[in-house]
Structure formats: structure tokens, C-alpha cells
Design a protein around this motif. Sequence first.
Motif, mmCIF file in Angstrom:
data_model
loop_
_atom_site.group_PDB
_atom_site.id
_atom_site.type_symbol
_atom_site.label_atom_id
_atom_site.label_comp_id
_atom_site.label_asym_id
_atom_site.label_seq_id
_atom_site.Cartn_x
_atom_site.Cartn_y
_atom_site.Cartn_z
ATOM 1 N N UNK A 174 7.919 -2.842 2.297
ATOM 2 C CA UNK A 174 7.371 -3.894 3.147
ATOM 3 C C UNK A 174 8.441 -4.483 4.045
ATOM 4 N N UNK A 175 9.677 -4.547 3.552
ATOM 5 C CA UNK A 175 10.753 -5.135 4.337
ATOM 6 C C UNK A 175 11.096 -4.301 5.566
ATOM 7 N N UNK A 176 10.732 -3.020 5.565
ATOM 8 C CA UNK A 176 11.011 -2.172 6.716
ATOM 9 C C UNK A 176 10.018 -2.445 7.844
ATOM 10 N N UNK A 177 8.839 -2.936 7.509
ATOM 11 C CA UNK A 177 7.799 -3.148 8.505
ATOM 12 C C UNK A 177 8.046 -4.435 9.282
ATOM 13 N N UNK A 178 7.822 -4.413 10.589
ATOM 14 C CA UNK A 178 8.060 -5.608 11.403
ATOM 15 C C UNK A 178 7.202 -6.782 10.937
ATOM 16 N N UNK A 179 7.843 -7.895 10.630
ATOM 17 C CA UNK A 179 7.126 -9.111 10.281
ATOM 18 C C UNK A 179 6.550 -9.158 8.885
ATOM 19 N N UNK A 180 6.733 -8.098 8.108
ATOM 20 C CA UNK A 180 6.181 -8.065 6.760
ATOM 21 C C UNK A 180 7.161 -8.704 5.792
ATOM 22 N N UNK A 181 6.644 -9.376 4.779
ATOM 23 C CA UNK A 181 7.487 -10.104 3.824
ATOM 24 C C UNK A 181 7.341 -9.506 2.437
ATOM 25 N N UNK A 182 8.484 -9.242 1.788
ATOM 26 C CA UNK A 182 8.441 -8.739 0.422
ATOM 27 C C UNK A 182 7.860 -9.761 -0.533
ATOM 28 N N UNK A 183 8.168 -11.042 -0.327
ATOM 29 C CA UNK A 183 7.605 -12.092 -1.174
ATOM 30 C C UNK A 183 6.090 -12.151 -1.050
ATOM 31 N N UNK A 184 5.604 -11.877 0.146
ATOM 32 C CA UNK A 184 4.158 -11.853 0.366
ATOM 33 C C UNK A 184 3.491 -10.787 -0.507
ATOM 34 N N UNK A 185 4.089 -9.599 -0.562
ATOM 35 C CA UNK A 185 3.510 -8.546 -1.395
ATOM 36 C C UNK A 185 3.605 -8.895 -2.873
ATOM 37 N N UNK A 186 4.699 -9.503 -3.282
ATOM 38 C CA UNK A 186 4.803 -9.931 -4.673
ATOM 39 C C UNK A 186 3.702 -10.928 -5.009
ATOM 40 N N UNK A 187 3.371 -11.791 -4.064
ATOM 41 C CA UNK A 187 2.308 -12.757 -4.290
ATOM 42 C C UNK A 187 0.964 -12.052 -4.449
ATOM 43 N N UNK A 188 0.724 -11.035 -3.621
ATOM 44 C CA UNK A 188 -0.523 -10.272 -3.729
ATOM 45 C C UNK A 188 -0.619 -9.587 -5.084
ATOM 46 N N UNK A 189 0.506 -9.072 -5.592
ATOM 47 C CA UNK A 189 0.523 -8.401 -6.893
ATOM 48 C C UNK A 189 0.460 -9.389 -8.058
ATOM 49 N N UNK A 190 0.569 -10.679 -7.769
ATOM 50 C CA UNK A 190 0.587 -11.677 -8.832
ATOM 51 C C UNK A 190 1.941 -11.820 -9.485
ATOM 52 N N UNK A 191 3.008 -11.349 -8.812
ATOM 53 C CA UNK A 191 4.352 -11.377 -9.394
ATOM 54 C C UNK A 191 5.289 -12.337 -8.678
ATOM 55 N N UNK A 192 4.763 -13.110 -7.760
ATOM 56 C CA UNK A 192 5.632 -14.020 -6.993
ATOM 57 C C UNK A 192 6.236 -15.089 -7.894
ATOM 58 N N UNK A 193 5.393 -15.827 -8.583
ATOM 59 C CA UNK A 193 5.897 -16.878 -9.468
ATOM 60 C C UNK A 193 6.689 -16.315 -10.648
ATOM 61 N N UNK A 194 6.219 -15.233 -11.317
ATOM 62 C CA UNK A 194 7.044 -14.677 -12.402
ATOM 63 C C UNK A 194 8.435 -14.246 -11.944
ATOM 64 N N UNK A 195 8.526 -13.698 -10.724
ATOM 65 C CA UNK A 195 9.838 -13.269 -10.235
ATOM 66 C C UNK A 195 10.735 -14.468 -9.969
ATOM 67 N N UNK A 196 10.186 -15.519 -9.365
ATOM 68 C CA UNK A 196 10.973 -16.724 -9.138
ATOM 69 C C UNK A 196 11.434 -17.345 -10.462
ATOM 70 N N UNK A 197 10.523 -17.344 -11.445
ATOM 71 C CA UNK A 197 10.907 -17.904 -12.748
ATOM 72 C C UNK A 197 11.989 -17.074 -13.412
ATOM 73 N N UNK A 198 11.908 -15.749 -13.233
ATOM 74 C CA UNK A 198 12.934 -14.878 -13.822
ATOM 75 C C UNK A 198 14.303 -15.158 -13.213
ATOM 76 N N UNK A 199 14.323 -15.371 -11.902
ATOM 77 C CA UNK A 199 15.593 -15.717 -11.251
ATOM 78 C C UNK A 199 16.068 -17.087 -11.714
ATOM 79 N N UNK A 200 15.132 -18.039 -11.793
ATOM 80 C CA UNK A 200 15.495 -19.389 -12.222
ATOM 81 C C UNK A 200 16.082 -19.391 -13.629
ATOM 82 N N UNK A 201 15.472 -18.602 -14.519
ATOM 83 C CA UNK A 201 15.904 -18.586 -15.922
ATOM 84 C C UNK A 201 16.972 -17.536 -16.193
#
Length: 331
Positions: A174-201
Motif C-alpha cells: 500500500x505504501x508504494x501506491x500514491x496517496x495510500x496509507x499503510x495504517x489505513x489498511x491495518x484499520x481495514x484489517x482490524x489490526x490498527x489498534x492492536x498494532x499501536x498497542x503492541x508498539x506502546x507495550x
Amino acid sequence: MLSRMSVVHLARGAAIGVVETIPGVSGGTMALVVGIYERLIAQGAHLVGAARALLPGAAGGDVTPREELRRLDRGLLVPVALGMVLAVLAASQVLPGLIEDHPVGARAVFLGMVAASVVVPLRITGRLRGLREWALVVVAFAATFAVSGLPPVVGDGRPPMLLVGLAAAVAVCALVLPGFSGSFLLLVFGLYEPTLRAVRDLDLAYIAVFGLGAVVGLVSFVSALTWLLEHHRRTLMVIMTGVLLGALRALWPWQDDARGVLAPDPGWWWMLLPAAAGAALVLTIMAVERRVGGPRPQRGSHSGRPEPRGTSTVRYSPGVALIVTWSVTPW
């Protein structure tokens, strides 16, 4: 002691890192805004070349991995990577709590940001041409709408590691595509918050699997996607338009825990404000990008100038350089 230029690069990396944690805004866009777009493209080419040279069957290339790594501008990459990591760590301390405490408002902001991002592929393609392109948009919309409505895979409270790795690999593409966001795709997969929590913890197992998936996606998928951008760019942008529109389903502000769509609450119109703010932020960044970057020649143009050697795999976005830099940076 850090030099003045290292401090500047550190701030640039921090700006890119913050943007990468926000669905709907591309880190590549921010890299252009802060003035290191082309330099990151060049650095990304060397990193990708070194990684691909390590693959089985890659022997016989013109340049060895060691030679590619010697060409890296560490004075740029190290402070940028450090700035990104520090920014992601800081954002991971704030965003999960905000999303948990204000889920409707957070989704409204993200909805506005992603809706504004639809401008990116439309700006590239212009008006849709013929029944085929309209059909591609409809199919991409329907498929993404269905996928983004699936209940999140949580299990015992932690996503399966296989899903984490696959999502990271897709996010790199997704990061290769113009204007596309990797965080956006993580959110679609339902992994946005778990990934942020993993980094936080500092969940090192989660972070390691995510980094490994990013590297695998970089080496195995990005080249194919770049080839598609070179030979079928318009078709890919048309499909991307449908994907972005369909994924708005995942960002509907009123949802239950299983992603079921709920009716707006009585004060629904208040959510127009954060949605408008999110859209305004994205459109402002795009405007600055166009002013700073100006028109850039596309691959396959008829300018008569050959492509610079070693840039083919990261022509469209420095996101590849950013994710590789992040993945190889020790925690």
C-alpha cells in the motif's frame, strides 16, 4: 552530539512517522512536503537491491548486497529512522487511548481523511472511461466493502501472528501506491489498534512478526506492484478508487464491537466537524505536496530520458524506503 543537519533530519523523520500512524495520509506525501522525497527514493533503491540480492537465485547480479549497502547515506537514514521510531512510539502512547475513549469521533476523523484521499487516484485518472472502468470501480468497491465489514479477528485478545505478518506485507504494498496509507489498511484489517498497542507495550514478538512480514512483502510483492504501476497504472488507479470508497464502510463512526453498522445517535451532526477537519488536513497536505513537488514525470513517459539506474522498484513512493528503514532499525 547531533549536528544541525541531523536534528533537521530527525524532525523530518518524526513528521513522517506521525503521519504513518494516521489512516488516510501517506508517509510518502509527507516526505515530499519536508523535502527528502527523492533522496529517500534513492536510498530505498539501495536497500531493496541489497535485500533482493540475498534471495536464492539472485546470484550473478551486477552489484553485491555489500556494495549496495555502502552506497547508503547513513547521515540521512539514521536520524530519519530514529525520528520515525520515536514519533511512532509517542503516537502509540496517545492514539489507542483516544480511540478507546472516543471511538465515534476517531472514526469520524479517519472517515474524513480517507474520503479526501479518493482525490489522489481520481486526480491521476481523471474521468472514468467506458463501462469497463466503471465495472472495475464497482467490483473493487463491493469486494472491499464486504471485507471491511467482517468482524475483527481477535481470538484470545491478541491477533494471530500469521494475520499480523500478512497484514504487514500488504501494508508495504500500500505504501508504494500514491496517496495510500499503510495504517489505513491495518484499520481495514482490524489490526490498527492492536498494532499501536503492541508498539506502546513494546510487544517484541508482535513487532518482530510485523517487521518480518514487511520485509517479505517488500521483497516478494512490491516489484510486481511496481510493474503493474508501470504497465497498467490507470487500471490500478481505477481499482484503487473503488477500494478507497468501499473501505469507508470500516470507518463508519457508529459501529458495534463486531463491526455491525448502527444508526447515528441523536447528536450525529456534531461528527461532521471532526470528519471535515480530517478531510481538510489531508487536502491541505496534498496542496502543499503539489506546491512543493510540482509535476513529476511518470514512468514510461516520452521525455526521452532514461530512468536512473536502480530506482525502478521504488519509483512511486518513498514508503518502501521508510518501512525498510523502520524494519531494520533495532528497537
